[in-house]
Design an enzyme around this catalytic site. Structure first.
Site, PDB file in Angstrom:
ATOM      1  CG  ASP A   1      -1.911   0.994   1.106  1.00  9.91           C
ATOM      2  OD1 ASP A   1      -1.925   1.891   0.163  1.00  9.91           O
ATOM      3  OD2 ASP A   1      -3.037   0.869   1.903  1.00  9.91           O
TER       4      ASP A   1
ATOM      5  CD  GLU B 156      -5.465  -1.744  -0.498  1.00 11.43           C
ATOM      6  OE1 GLU B 156      -5.311  -1.448   0.808  1.00 11.43           O
ATOM      7  OE2 GLU B 156      -6.510  -2.646  -0.753  1.00 11.43           O
TER       8      GLU B 156
END
Length: 396
Positions: A2, A97
């Protein structure tokens, strides 16, 4: 994996003076919404999707930036290409992500070492901070990534999933939103450990099927696979006329209705598009297409002008039109569904309200007046696998 405060990090790459300062990115007016904020701003209680006016009140010294979606899309693609070169299987779930499947690679590499080297490659190649969590499944990895931030890494060994999760707050469980979190708190449940100790039947009785899923996630159970990322997926619609036409108002109205409907399908499927294509077939069967790359979005009012602009560039006024079509491609999964850099809270609420009505009563229940005469819209929906039946035209 992320990317940490992705939008903020992109802005800091272009202006190093922003380092260490509270940053708000989103709609710059008081009616705007916070799309992203720096860790320095979060200390004041600011979070994404908060009204900009409230965020400014909480942190008057914050620097407010409108944001550049095109820049963020480009940096996201740079990260995607690095990951694609390094690993055999990954899933891009949003603009910032990624889930990466390293199953079986321990036979040849150390998984944690490989992930660490990939992280360093991304940082060196893009200048963006990124965190990762490594475990046996998506849920634990996502939670571990959150715990690793900012700009760090964390491994949860097999068999230690429950131990890792137990002391954390219940809202750390993916899918536990504000309402569910409040319901759990009303029951006296604040830590994941409490859910782990509860019978699954009790969670199901209180929360239904979602209760079972929450219980499984709290116990570190997640069987969902990493879905291979592909930019080849698309969603499209075409309309062939019974009689060829040169009625420009009619053509634009149908294109508008097509775009509006496809945008709703994107939001319902949790997808974003970055490539728009318009197709026109004339009475002589010559077919012409034109496409445009855009920042990732699923908002009607961002897509409709692009479609109409492409049509204006394609349209030959001297020829009758036999068929028109619209296609959205280069799709990715994404929760960022509204253009938070420009939209006010009223616009976001409007989309959510309209989509809720469409989900309940049909996807053509609510529509723009300009497209209301488009009584049928043929559509291929990749999220369902088969073209759905045409819905009757309803007016509100």
């Amino acid at each position: 994996m992320d990317l940490d405060t992705f939008f903020v990090s992109c802005e800091r790459l272009t202006d190093r003076r922003l380092e260490g300062k509270p940053i708000l990115i989103g709609g710059v007016s008081d009616r705007g919404v916070v799309a992203s904020c720096s860790y320095e701003a979060r200390k004041f209680g600011i979070h994404s999707a908060m009204p900009m006016k409230l965020a400014r009140q909480l942190c008057p010294e914050a620097i407010v930036i409108k944001g550049n979606a095109s820049t963020y899309s480009k940096k996201s693609e740079e990260v995607t290409e690095i990951i694609r070169e390094w690993v055999p299987l990954f899933e891009k779930t949003s603009i910032d992500e990624f889930y990466i499947d390293l199953s079986g690679m321990d036979r040849f590499f150390n998984g944690f070492k490989l992930a660490s080297e990939l992280r360093e490659k991304i940082i060196d190649g893009t200048g963006l901070p990124i965190s990762f969590g490594l475990s046996e499944n998506k849920t634990v990895s996502k939670v571990a990534t959150g715990e690793a931030k900012p700009n760090n890494k964390l491994k949860v060994d097999h068999g230690f999933e429950k131990i890792f999760l137990s002391p954390l707050a219940v809202n750390k469980i993916p899918m536990v939103g504000e309402k569910t979190y409040q319901s759990l708190r009303d029951l006296g449940i604040r830590k994941i450990m409490t859910i782990q100790q509860m019978p699954v039947e009790l969670m199901e009785k209180v929360f239904g099927k979602n209760g079972v899923t929450i219980w499984e996630k709290a116990n570190g159970i997640d069987r969902s696979p990493v879905v291979p990322y592909s930019e080849r997926k698309s969603i499209s619609t075409e309309r062939t006329f019974d009689r060829d036409t040169i009625d420009v108002i009619k053509l634009k109205g149908i294109l508008l209705a097509m775009t509006e409907n496809l945008a709703f399908q994107l939001r319902r499927g949790q997808k974003l598009t970055s490539c728009v294509t318009v197709k026109v077939r004339y009475s002589d069967f010559n077919t012409h297409t034109l496409q445009s790359r855009i920042p990732y979005t699923s908002a009607d009012h961002m897509l409709i002008p692009t479609v109409l602009n492409l049509f204006n560039r394609l349209y030959n006024k001297r020829l009758l039109v036999r068929l028109i079509g619209v296609r959205f491609s280069h799709l990715v999964n994404g929760g960022y569904q509204i253009n938070l850099f420009e939209d006010a809270t009223e616009m976001i609420n409007l989309y959510q309200a309209m989509d809720k009505v469409r989900d309940k009563y049909g996807d053509r229940t609510v529509m723009r007046a300009a497209g209301i005469e488009a009584k049928t819209i043929s559509r291929f929906n990749p999220f369902k696998g088969e073209p759905p039946p045409l819905l009757p035209n309803r007016r509100m």
